[in-house]
Each structure stands twice: as C-alpha cells, then as structure tokens.
Scaffold this motif. Structure first.
Motif, PDB file in Angstrom:
ATOM      1  N   UNK A 185     -18.899 -11.626 -27.712  1.00 19.57           N
ATOM      2  CA  UNK A 185     -18.860 -10.179 -27.913  1.00 19.57           C
ATOM      3  C   UNK A 185     -20.188  -9.539 -27.543  1.00 19.57           C
ATOM      4  N   UNK A 186     -21.294 -10.172 -27.936  1.00 19.08           N
ATOM      5  CA  UNK A 186     -22.595  -9.595 -27.604  1.00 19.08           C
ATOM      6  C   UNK A 186     -22.836  -9.604 -26.098  1.00 19.08           C
ATOM      7  N   UNK A 187     -22.318 -10.611 -25.387  1.00 22.41           N
ATOM      8  CA  UNK A 187     -22.442 -10.620 -23.924  1.00 22.41           C
ATOM      9  C   UNK A 187     -21.631  -9.500 -23.295  1.00 22.41           C
ATOM     10  N   UNK A 188     -20.439  -9.223 -23.851  1.00 19.81           N
ATOM     11  CA  UNK A 188     -19.612  -8.132 -23.337  1.00 19.81           C
ATOM     12  C   UNK A 188     -20.295  -6.785 -23.559  1.00 19.81           C
ATOM     13  N   UNK A 189     -20.876  -6.594 -24.743  1.00 21.31           N
ATOM     14  CA  UNK A 189     -21.576  -5.343 -25.037  1.00 21.31           C
ATOM     15  C   UNK A 189     -22.766  -5.189 -24.110  1.00 21.31           C
ATOM     16  N   UNK A 190     -23.526  -6.253 -23.888  1.00 19.73           N
ATOM     17  CA  UNK A 190     -24.672  -6.211 -22.977  1.00 19.73           C
ATOM     18  C   UNK A 190     -24.215  -5.881 -21.556  1.00 19.73           C
ATOM     19  N   UNK A 191     -23.136  -6.498 -21.115  1.00 25.21           N
ATOM     20  CA  UNK A 191     -22.618  -6.221 -19.770  1.00 25.21           C
ATOM     21  C   UNK A 191     -22.244  -4.747 -19.628  1.00 25.21           C
ATOM     22  N   UNK A 192     -21.558  -4.207 -20.635  1.00 20.65           N
ATOM     23  CA  UNK A 192     -21.174  -2.797 -20.575  1.00 20.65           C
ATOM     24  C   UNK A 192     -22.393  -1.888 -20.603  1.00 20.65           C
ATOM     25  N   UNK A 193     -23.431  -2.257 -21.337  1.00 19.43           N
ATOM     26  CA  UNK A 193     -24.649  -1.444 -21.350  1.00 19.43           C
ATOM     27  C   UNK A 193     -25.343  -1.471 -20.004  1.00 19.43           C
ATOM     28  N   UNK A 215     -16.255   5.279  -5.051  1.00 24.11           N
ATOM     29  CA  UNK A 215     -17.423   6.140  -4.869  1.00 24.11           C
ATOM     30  C   UNK A 215     -18.171   6.365  -6.176  1.00 24.11           C
ATOM     31  N   UNK A 216     -17.501   6.149  -7.308  1.00 31.49           N
ATOM     32  CA  UNK A 216     -18.085   6.378  -8.627  1.00 31.49           C
ATOM     33  C   UNK A 216     -18.893   5.182  -9.127  1.00 31.49           C
ATOM     34  N   UNK A 217     -18.990   4.140  -8.337  1.00 34.90           N
ATOM     35  CA  UNK A 217     -19.637   2.907  -8.760  1.00 34.90           C
ATOM     36  C   UNK A 217     -21.075   3.129  -9.193  1.00 34.90           C
ATOM     37  N   UNK A 218     -21.835   3.949  -8.511  1.00 36.02           N
ATOM     38  CA  UNK A 218     -23.223   4.195  -8.873  1.00 36.02           C
ATOM     39  C   UNK A 218     -23.379   4.883 -10.213  1.00 36.02           C
ATOM     40  N   UNK A 219     -22.435   5.733 -10.567  1.00 33.00           N
ATOM     41  CA  UNK A 219     -22.505   6.436 -11.844  1.00 33.00           C
ATOM     42  C   UNK A 219     -22.124   5.537 -13.009  1.00 33.00           C
ATOM     43  N   UNK A 220     -21.313   4.507 -12.759  1.00 32.30           N
ATOM     44  CA  UNK A 220     -20.945   3.600 -13.831  1.00 32.30           C
ATOM     45  C   UNK A 220     -22.021   2.562 -14.078  1.00 32.30           C
ATOM     46  N   UNK A 221     -23.035   2.503 -13.256  1.00 27.75           N
ATOM     47  CA  UNK A 221     -24.109   1.533 -13.420  1.00 27.75           C
ATOM     48  C   UNK A 221     -25.447   2.253 -13.503  1.00 27.75           C
ATOM     49  N   UNK A 222     -25.646   3.073 -14.528  1.00 25.60           N
ATOM     50  CA  UNK A 222     -26.864   3.887 -14.563  1.00 25.60           C
ATOM     51  C   UNK A 222     -28.150   3.086 -14.613  1.00 25.60           C
ATOM     52  N   UNK A 223     -28.193   2.022 -15.410  1.00 20.72           N
ATOM     53  CA  UNK A 223     -29.429   1.268 -15.530  1.00 20.72           C
ATOM     54  C   UNK A 223     -29.747   0.535 -14.230  1.00 20.72           C
ATOM     55  N   UNK A 224     -28.782  -0.161 -13.691  1.00 25.31           N
ATOM     56  CA  UNK A 224     -28.990  -0.933 -12.472  1.00 25.31           C
ATOM     57  C   UNK A 224     -28.964  -0.032 -11.245  1.00 25.31           C
ATOM     58  N   UNK A 225     -27.984   0.879 -11.189  1.00 24.45           N
ATOM     59  CA  UNK A 225     -27.803   1.715 -10.009  1.00 24.45           C
ATOM     60  C   UNK A 225     -28.902   2.720  -9.773  1.00 24.45           C
ATOM     61  N   UNK A 226     -29.481   3.247 -10.832  1.00 21.73           N
ATOM     62  CA  UNK A 226     -30.503   4.277 -10.682  1.00 21.73           C
ATOM     63  C   UNK A 226     -31.921   3.730 -10.820  1.00 21.73           C
TER      64      UNK A 226
END
Length: 102
Positions: free
Chosen positions: A5-13, A63-74
C-alpha cells in the motif's frame, strides 16, 4: 500501512493518481484505479448531472500525461527556473526580472 500500500501511495504521489469516475443516482464517485485508497464523491442536483460529469471526467488523454506527473514531469522546468533565478541574483537583478539571455 502495508508495504504494498505504501508503494502504491508513493507511486501515485510521484506520477499522479489515475482516477475513474462513475455515477450512482445523483452522486458522482471517483476512486484511484491503482488501489492507493484515494477516493471521493460529490452530490449533484440530478442523476443526469452526475452522469454527465462522470462521463466527462472519466477519460485518459495521452496529451495530459505531463499534468498527471507534476513532480517528475515538471522537475526540469523547476530546475531551469532555479538556475535562471540564481543567475539573476548573481547579476544583481531583482528576482522578478528576467535574467539576460546566455
């Protein structure tokens, strides 16, 4: 919280939630399909409104992929901004001023 569960939460963050929307009467409900536990609901005046909003929100855009990955994408943009601000400070410009082009 279990390890999985903690890995899933981290992945989503890190990469963002993958919400799925559905309507049940006048209530629209959403839940992260990755199983991290993120969910919610909202009540609308009519069942038609709830269904319309659920249909509109429940889609995947490539096209929305960058917005769903704010930490990594930005992250590259944040680094670029930090470098520009540091250059501006060294040059004696105000932080709001744009630094001179390199």
């Amino acid at each position: 919280m279990s390890g999985v569960t903690s890995l899933l939460v981290l992945r989503c963050r890190l990469v963002g939630h993958r919400f799925r929307f559905q309507s049940e009467g006048a209530t629209m409900r959403w839940r992260c399909e990755r199983g991290c536990g993120a969910h919610g609901s909202k009540r609308y005046p009519s069942a038609e409104d709830a269904e319309r909003y659920a249909r509109a929100f429940d889609h995947e855009d490539a096209e929305d992929l960058g917005r769903r990955a704010p930490l990594v994408g930005l992250f590259p943009l944040r680094l670029l901004r930090a470098v520009r601000l540091a250059r501006a400070r060294r040059a004696g410009a105000a932080p709001d001023d744009r630094p001179p082009a390199p």
